[in-house]
Write a protein that holds these residues in place. Structure first.
Motif, short mmCIF file in Angstrom:
data_model
loop_
_atom_site.label_atom_id
_atom_site.label_comp_id
_atom_site.label_asym_id
_atom_site.label_seq_id
_atom_site.Cartn_x
_atom_site.Cartn_y
_atom_site.Cartn_z
N ALA A 162 0.81 -1.22 0.00
CA ALA A 162 0.00 0.00 0.00
C ALA A 162 0.84 1.27 0.00
N GLU A 191 -0.48 5.36 -9.31
CA GLU A 191 0.08 6.35 -8.38
C GLU A 191 0.99 7.26 -9.20
N SER A 236 -6.82 4.91 -3.97
CA SER A 236 -7.17 3.55 -3.54
C SER A 236 -8.66 3.37 -3.74
N ASP A 280 0.12 7.48 -1.19
CA ASP A 280 -0.30 6.08 -1.36
C ASP A 280 -0.79 5.52 -0.01
N ALA A 281 0.01 5.71 1.02
CA ALA A 281 -0.34 5.16 2.34
C ALA A 281 -1.62 5.80 2.89
N THR A 284 -4.82 4.48 1.17
CA THR A 284 -5.22 3.18 1.71
C THR A 284 -5.89 3.36 3.08
MG MG Z 1 -1.92 2.83 -1.04
#
Ligand code: MG
Ligand code: AMP
Length: 335
Positions: A162, A191, A236, A280-281, A284
């Protein structure tokens, strides 16, 4: 004299034109089980160097690569000290703290048990979930001084899926910066990192696809387009990787607090941030948190902006956009 001046003005114009419309190169390929597309202003392709950099990220963070640092950590083998792994680990800890544990790279054993990870299985029963949940928690792991990770339990495993694609984008962007490339768009599996200007406009046009079940992103149609630059964008959604079992939908984002696939109104979360690993993190984490808690995290971190798509109380899709992102949304299609 007038003639000379005109000539001078003419050549200045040509120089300006050349400066404003540089040559753009596009490189495409496969990495981390997905595809990449990198467009940048340069006279020649840098694909060899780009692939070398991506291979380094893979040998650090891919659980599918048995020789990677993360595979060594997961198999309790000695792991090499590696700055990429350490950077991602530290950032993962920061996002874990800022999201109250919604983002947690120690979810690997549960992700695997649900059949979404690097080991195959499908739909564990509740006693499996209860015992696996005891292994989850970023507070149970820390970086070891000589490389690798110290774990409270050897069965703990890490899953950086993730955050790794976003981190890969950051690494390619860093490489292009080192090469003096002033304008680029780096995309790995959806991404993105942008810098400078695009081939046609002062900004890069980033399409966000409509969250449609089972439809590949390329066919889903656009939900919105963002005109942005000098930032990272990650999305996401629970609409691409999921399965049905006994009439229930199981999507690939796991809520570390319950050990089960996240169930809330969120359909997709697009995060805009200075760096792509963080974007990205957080994207998620927002799938885990749902729209209200995601907005609370956004209020507490002014570096983040987002476009959230969720199901409203009336069952109809809704779009929520951060205040500072509103003037960058160029088009909103039908949800
Ligand atoms: Mg992610
Ligand atoms: P993304 O597509 O970036 O949202 O990443 C989803 C992937 O991250 C899943 O397929 C899992 O491998 C992993 N994952 C699932 N839930 C979590 C979570 N709560 N925190 C961190 N990683 C997760």
């Amino acid at each position: 004299m007038a003639f000379l001046l005109l000539l001078a003005a003419g050549s200045a114009y040509i120089v300006l034109e050349n400066h404003e419309t540089p040559h753009y190169v596009t490189d495409r390929g496969a990495v981390f089980g997905t595809t990449y597309r990198i467009t940048y202003a340069a006279s020649a392709s840098l694909q060899t160097e780009i692939e070398e950099r991506l291979a380094r990220v893979d040998s650090s963070l891919s659980p599918f690569n048995p020789a990677s640092v993360i595979s060594a950590v997961n198999r309790n083998r000695p792991a090499a000290a590696d700055s990429m792994f350490a950077r991602v680990f530290v950032l993962a800890g920061e996002v874990w703290r800022q999201t109250g544990g919604a983002f947690d790279i120690t979810v690997a054993p549960i992700v695997n048990a649900w059949g979404f990870g690097f080991e195959k299985a499908a739909a564990p029963d509740s006693s499996d979930i209860d015992s696996l949940r005891r292994l989850i928690g970023f507070q149970k792991v820390r970086l070891a001084a000589g490389g690798g990770v110290v774990k409270d339990d050897p069965r703990i495993m890490l899953d950086c899926s993730a955050i790794a694609k976003g981190y890969g984008c950051d690494e390619v962007a860093r490489l292009l910066d080192e090469k003096g490339v002033g304008s680029y768009m780096v995309e790995i599996g959806g991404e993105i990192v942008t810098k400078g200007r695009g081939p046609e406009h002062a900004e890069w046009n980033i399409g966000i696809s409509r969250p449609e079940e089972g439809v590949p992103a390329s066919d889903a149609g656009l939900l919105a387009a963002l005109a942005v630059t000098d930032c990272a964008i990650a999305t996401s959604g629970n609409y691409r990787r999921f399965y049905y079992k006994d009439g229930r939908k199981y999507a690939h984002t796991i809520d570390p607090r319950t050990g089960r696939p996240a169930e809330n109104a969120m359909l997709s979360a697009t995060v805009v941030a200075p760096g792509c690993a963080a974007a990205d993190a957080f994207a998620t984490a927002f799938m885990v948190l749902g729209p209200d808690s995601a907005q609370a995290v956004l209020r507490s971190n002014p570096k983040l902006q987002a476009l959230l798509v969720y199901t409203g109380d009336d069952g109809k899709p809704r779009i929520w956009v951060s205040e500072r992102l509103k003037n960058k949304v160029r088009q909103i299609g039908k949800t």
